[in-house]
Scaffold this motif. Structure first.
Motif, PDB file in Angstrom:
ATOM      1  N   PRO A   5     136.316  32.662 138.688  1.00  0.00           N
ATOM      2  CA  PRO A   5     137.217  31.534 138.943  1.00  0.00           C
ATOM      3  C   PRO A   5     138.602  31.999 139.390  1.00  0.00           C
ATOM      4  O   PRO A   5     139.085  33.050 138.968  1.00  0.00           O
ATOM      5  CB  PRO A   5     137.301  30.837 137.586  1.00  0.00           C
ATOM      6  N   LEU A  21     138.673  27.439 139.398  1.00  0.00           N
ATOM      7  CA  LEU A  21     137.393  27.183 140.049  1.00  0.00           C
ATOM      8  C   LEU A  21     137.026  28.381 140.909  1.00  0.00           C
ATOM      9  O   LEU A  21     137.909  29.090 141.398  1.00  0.00           O
ATOM     10  CB  LEU A  21     137.472  25.962 140.973  1.00  0.00           C
ATOM     11  N   GLU A  22     135.748  28.563 141.150  1.00  0.00           N
ATOM     12  CA  GLU A  22     135.283  29.600 142.046  1.00  0.00           C
ATOM     13  C   GLU A  22     135.701  29.254 143.475  1.00  0.00           C
ATOM     14  O   GLU A  22     135.873  28.083 143.819  1.00  0.00           O
ATOM     15  CB  GLU A  22     133.757  29.725 141.948  1.00  0.00           C
ATOM     16  N   PHE A  25     133.914  26.445 145.309  1.00  0.00           N
ATOM     17  CA  PHE A  25     134.285  25.087 144.918  1.00  0.00           C
ATOM     18  C   PHE A  25     135.626  24.691 145.515  1.00  0.00           C
ATOM     19  O   PHE A  25     135.804  23.547 145.941  1.00  0.00           O
ATOM     20  CB  PHE A  25     134.292  24.935 143.393  1.00  0.00           C
ATOM     21  N   SER A  59     135.236  20.934 135.288  1.00  0.00           N
ATOM     22  CA  SER A  59     133.839  20.482 135.304  1.00  0.00           C
ATOM     23  C   SER A  59     133.691  19.224 136.145  1.00  0.00           C
ATOM     24  O   SER A  59     132.726  19.097 136.921  1.00  0.00           O
ATOM     25  CB  SER A  59     133.346  20.205 133.885  1.00  0.00           C
ATOM     26  N   ARG A  62     133.693  20.206 139.763  1.00  0.00           N
ATOM     27  CA  ARG A  62     132.417  20.816 140.165  1.00  0.00           C
ATOM     28  C   ARG A  62     131.347  19.741 140.351  1.00  0.00           C
ATOM     29  O   ARG A  62     130.573  19.782 141.310  1.00  0.00           O
ATOM     30  CB  ARG A  62     131.969  21.847 139.131  1.00  0.00           C
ATOM     31  N   LEU A  66     129.352  18.796 143.771  1.00  0.00           N
ATOM     32  CA  LEU A  66     127.892  18.783 143.793  1.00  0.00           C
ATOM     33  C   LEU A  66     127.368  17.439 144.292  1.00  0.00           C
ATOM     34  O   LEU A  66     126.479  17.385 145.149  1.00  0.00           O
ATOM     35  CB  LEU A  66     127.337  19.084 142.396  1.00  0.00           C
TER      36      LEU A  66
END
Length: 81
Positions: A5, A21-22, A25, A59, A62, A66
């Motif tokens: 992240p 976040l990665e 993302f 979260s 993410r 998604l």
């Protein structure tokens, strides 16, 4: 490209906060913001308002990314028919 992240600061409700976040993302979140013609902070603020009280902001982001990718995939599959 690292799976670790990366922290970025955003402003929510007039306060700076850091979100980890990665890279993947962050890239998708920026793409979504551009698609919606929103500033990144504005998109994150929308996600923040919509998230449940037991869901962390990272979260929720993410999950938003998604769901957006799933929506785009479904649209692509419909167009291919």
């Amino acid at each position: 490209m690292s799976g670790r992240p990366v922290k970025h600061s955003v402003t929510l409700k007039g306060h700076r906060t850091s979100i980890s976040l990665e890279d993947e993302f962050w890239r998708e979140l920026r793409r979504i913001a551009e698609e919606k013609e929103l500033a990144l902070n504005a998109l994150v603020a929308e996600i923040d308002v919509d998230r449940g009280p037991d869901t962390g902001l990272a979260s929720a982001i993410r999950i938003h990314v998604l769901r957006d990718l799933r929506r785009r995939l479904a649209e692509t599959q419909i167009e291919a028919r």
